[in-house]
Motif scaffolding. Sequence first.
Motif, PDB file in Angstrom:
ATOM      1  N   LEU A  16       0.836  -1.214   0.000  1.00  0.00           N
ATOM      2  CA  LEU A  16       0.000   0.000   0.000  1.00  0.00           C
ATOM      3  C   LEU A  16       0.873   1.267   0.000  1.00  0.00           C
ATOM      4  N   GLY A  17       2.164   1.085  -0.224  1.00  0.00           N
ATOM      5  CA  GLY A  17       3.072   2.232  -0.286  1.00  0.00           C
ATOM      6  C   GLY A  17       3.143   2.977   1.034  1.00  0.00           C
ATOM      7  N   GLN A  18       3.069   2.229   2.135  1.00  0.00           N
ATOM      8  CA  GLN A  18       3.034   2.895   3.449  1.00  0.00           C
ATOM      9  C   GLN A  18       4.425   3.294   3.943  1.00  0.00           C
ATOM     10  N   PHE A  20       5.534   6.370   6.139  1.00  0.00           N
ATOM     11  CA  PHE A  20       4.897   7.453   6.888  1.00  0.00           C
ATOM     12  C   PHE A  20       5.868   8.589   7.184  1.00  0.00           C
ATOM     13  N   LEU A  21       5.353   9.795   7.098  1.00  0.00           N
ATOM     14  CA  LEU A  21       6.163  10.964   7.440  1.00  0.00           C
ATOM     15  C   LEU A  21       6.349  11.019   8.944  1.00  0.00           C
ATOM     16  N   GLU A  44      -7.883  14.672   1.316  1.00  0.00           N
ATOM     17  CA  GLU A  44      -6.551  14.070   1.462  1.00  0.00           C
ATOM     18  C   GLU A  44      -6.569  12.627   0.960  1.00  0.00           C
ATOM     19  N   PRO A  47      -4.359   9.322   4.066  1.00  0.00           N
ATOM     20  CA  PRO A  47      -3.893  10.036   5.272  1.00  0.00           C
ATOM     21  C   PRO A  47      -3.035   9.188   6.207  1.00  0.00           C
ATOM     22  N   GLY A  48      -3.110   7.867   6.065  1.00  0.00           N
ATOM     23  CA  GLY A  48      -2.282   6.982   6.904  1.00  0.00           C
ATOM     24  C   GLY A  48      -2.545   7.202   8.375  1.00  0.00           C
ATOM     25  N   ALA A  51      -0.174  12.175   9.605  1.00  0.00           N
ATOM     26  CA  ALA A  51       0.930  13.144   9.665  1.00  0.00           C
ATOM     27  C   ALA A  51       0.531  14.493   9.072  1.00  0.00           C
ATOM     28  N   GLU A  67      -8.847   6.787   2.804  1.00  0.00           N
ATOM     29  CA  GLU A  67      -7.770   5.854   3.175  1.00  0.00           C
ATOM     30  C   GLU A  67      -8.239   4.420   2.918  1.00  0.00           C
ATOM     31  N   ILE A  68      -7.434   3.668   2.191  1.00  0.00           N
ATOM     32  CA  ILE A  68      -7.831   2.307   1.815  1.00  0.00           C
ATOM     33  C   ILE A  68      -7.673   1.320   2.975  1.00  0.00           C
ATOM     34  N   ASP A  69      -6.759   1.618   3.891  1.00  0.00           N
ATOM     35  CA  ASP A  69      -6.448   0.685   4.972  1.00  0.00           C
ATOM     36  C   ASP A  69      -7.455   0.863   6.115  1.00  0.00           C
ATOM     37  N   MET A  72      -6.233   1.876   9.647  1.00  0.00           N
ATOM     38  CA  MET A  72      -5.795   3.284   9.710  1.00  0.00           C
ATOM     39  C   MET A  72      -6.983   4.219   9.737  1.00  0.00           C
ATOM     40  N   ASP A  90     -10.851   2.910  -1.572  1.00  0.00           N
ATOM     41  CA  ASP A  90      -9.774   3.058  -2.545  1.00  0.00           C
ATOM     42  C   ASP A  90      -9.990   4.394  -3.261  1.00  0.00           C
ATOM     43  N   PHE A  91      -9.014   5.282  -3.212  1.00  0.00           N
ATOM     44  CA  PHE A  91      -9.211   6.593  -3.844  1.00  0.00           C
ATOM     45  C   PHE A  91      -9.508   6.454  -5.335  1.00  0.00           C
TER      46      PHE A  91
HETATM   47  N1  SAM Z   1      -0.242  10.610   4.681  1.00  0.00           N
HETATM   48  C1  SAM Z   1       0.505   9.676   5.474  1.00  0.00           C
HETATM   49  C2  SAM Z   1       1.871  10.240   5.816  1.00  0.00           C
HETATM   50  O1  SAM Z   1       2.286  11.209   5.147  1.00  0.00           O
HETATM   51  O2  SAM Z   1       2.506   9.735   6.726  1.00  0.00           O
HETATM   52  C3  SAM Z   1       0.647   8.314   4.764  1.00  0.00           C
HETATM   53  C4  SAM Z   1       1.346   8.351   3.435  1.00  0.00           C
HETATM   54  S1  SAM Z   1       1.739   6.761   2.768  1.00  0.00           S
HETATM   55  C5  SAM Z   1       3.036   7.201   1.647  1.00  0.00           C
HETATM   56  C6  SAM Z   1       0.410   6.412   1.629  1.00  0.00           C
HETATM   57  C7  SAM Z   1      -0.937   6.158   2.257  1.00  0.00           C
HETATM   58  O3  SAM Z   1      -1.873   5.895   1.209  1.00  0.00           O
HETATM   59  C8  SAM Z   1      -0.992   4.948   3.170  1.00  0.00           C
HETATM   60  O4  SAM Z   1      -1.668   5.285   4.353  1.00  0.00           O
HETATM   61  C9  SAM Z   1      -1.777   3.903   2.388  1.00  0.00           C
HETATM   62  O5  SAM Z   1      -2.494   2.998   3.207  1.00  0.00           O
HETATM   63  C10 SAM Z   1      -2.692   4.791   1.568  1.00  0.00           C
HETATM   64  N2  SAM Z   1      -3.177   4.179   0.318  1.00  0.00           N
HETATM   65  C11 SAM Z   1      -2.540   3.291  -0.496  1.00  0.00           C
HETATM   66  N3  SAM Z   1      -3.295   3.018  -1.573  1.00  0.00           N
HETATM   67  C12 SAM Z   1      -4.434   3.756  -1.456  1.00  0.00           C
HETATM   68  C13 SAM Z   1      -5.605   3.891  -2.249  1.00  0.00           C
HETATM   69  N4  SAM Z   1      -5.759   3.226  -3.406  1.00  0.00           N
HETATM   70  N5  SAM Z   1      -6.588   4.713  -1.825  1.00  0.00           N
HETATM   71  C14 SAM Z   1      -6.457   5.399  -0.633  1.00  0.00           C
HETATM   72  N6  SAM Z   1      -5.373   5.302   0.156  1.00  0.00           N
HETATM   73  C15 SAM Z   1      -4.365   4.506  -0.250  1.00  0.00           C
END
Ligand code: SAM
Length: 271
Positions: A16-18, A20-21, A44, A47-48, A51, A67-69, A72, A90-91
């Motif tokens: 999920l590309g997690q 986190f900042l 947003e 948002p994870g 952050a 947020e897909i998760d 979270m 899912d966005f």
């Molecule tokens: N915003 C947070 C931060 O800056 O710490 C998290 C950023 S992290 C790089 C990407 C976030 O996008 C994760 O929380 C992940 O679960 C969420 N994500 C991944 N695929 C997604 C999707 N298709 N739709 C919505 N959120 C998604």
Amino acid sequence: MRTKEKYKLYRPKKFLGQNFLVDDNISKKIVSQLDMKETDTVIEIGPGRGALTKHIAVFCKNYIAVEIDKSMSEELEAIYGDKGKIINEDFLKFDLLGFKKPVKIIGNLPYNIASEILFKLFDHMDMIECAVLMLQKEFARRLIAVPHTKDYGIMSVQTQVFSSPKILFNVPPTVFFPKPKVESSVVKLTYPEKENIPLNKEIFKKLARSSFGKRRKTLKNSLKDLFEELDLEFDDFDMFFDFTKRAENITVAEYVNMSNLIFSKVFYNAE
Ligand code: SAM
């Protein structure tokens, strides 16, 4: 408990590309690029663990997080549920049509689906005022690339047609947990009223996709299938375009003109 230690208790989902900042100064700096007003609608993406959220939801009256998760979004709902709308979805499937301009978009994006997210934003340019996005540095460079360079491609053409992109600043891997292997950049896309836009987005997208699908070949070669599909003859366009050129040597304005002429011809043929 310090932020980094708190994050370590959670096992981030790579798929999920997690990443986190964990540097609050960077979070604040990113959010400040939105030039937020209290009455703005801010969406947003991803948002994870909040952050960026914590600097938006407390200020902005119309805050929506997608947020897909599930875990979270439940965590965020518990903290920010009374200040904004936390949506577990899912966005890429999230319906943006109900919103009216001006919507501001923000997100530290999951890098694996950044292109799809941008394509979705371009499809909804009519309702978006601006988007502040954290992206992989190499990817960000492609958005602002100019013709005759190796970075110039379909993302450059689509981005520059539908928005005005600007790279604001670079971000090192050290401000994330876990640390990504790549550098990042924060980009701002503004969506001004553009004059030279495609009359038909679908034809424009097909044209860009076909042209760059075979970027080493001449346009005559790479557009052959598209012209056949649309029942068009190269001869009808020869006076406007040099089809011996390659995709990377065509400017954004030329792509728009070409797609508009193709659209007019297809429309005319169908009459
Ligand atoms: N915003 C947070 C931060 O800056 O710490 C998290 C950023 S992290 C790089 C990407 C976030 O996008 C994760 O929380 C992940 O679960 C969420 N994500 C991944 N695929 C997604 C999707 N298709 N739709 C919505 N959120 C998604």
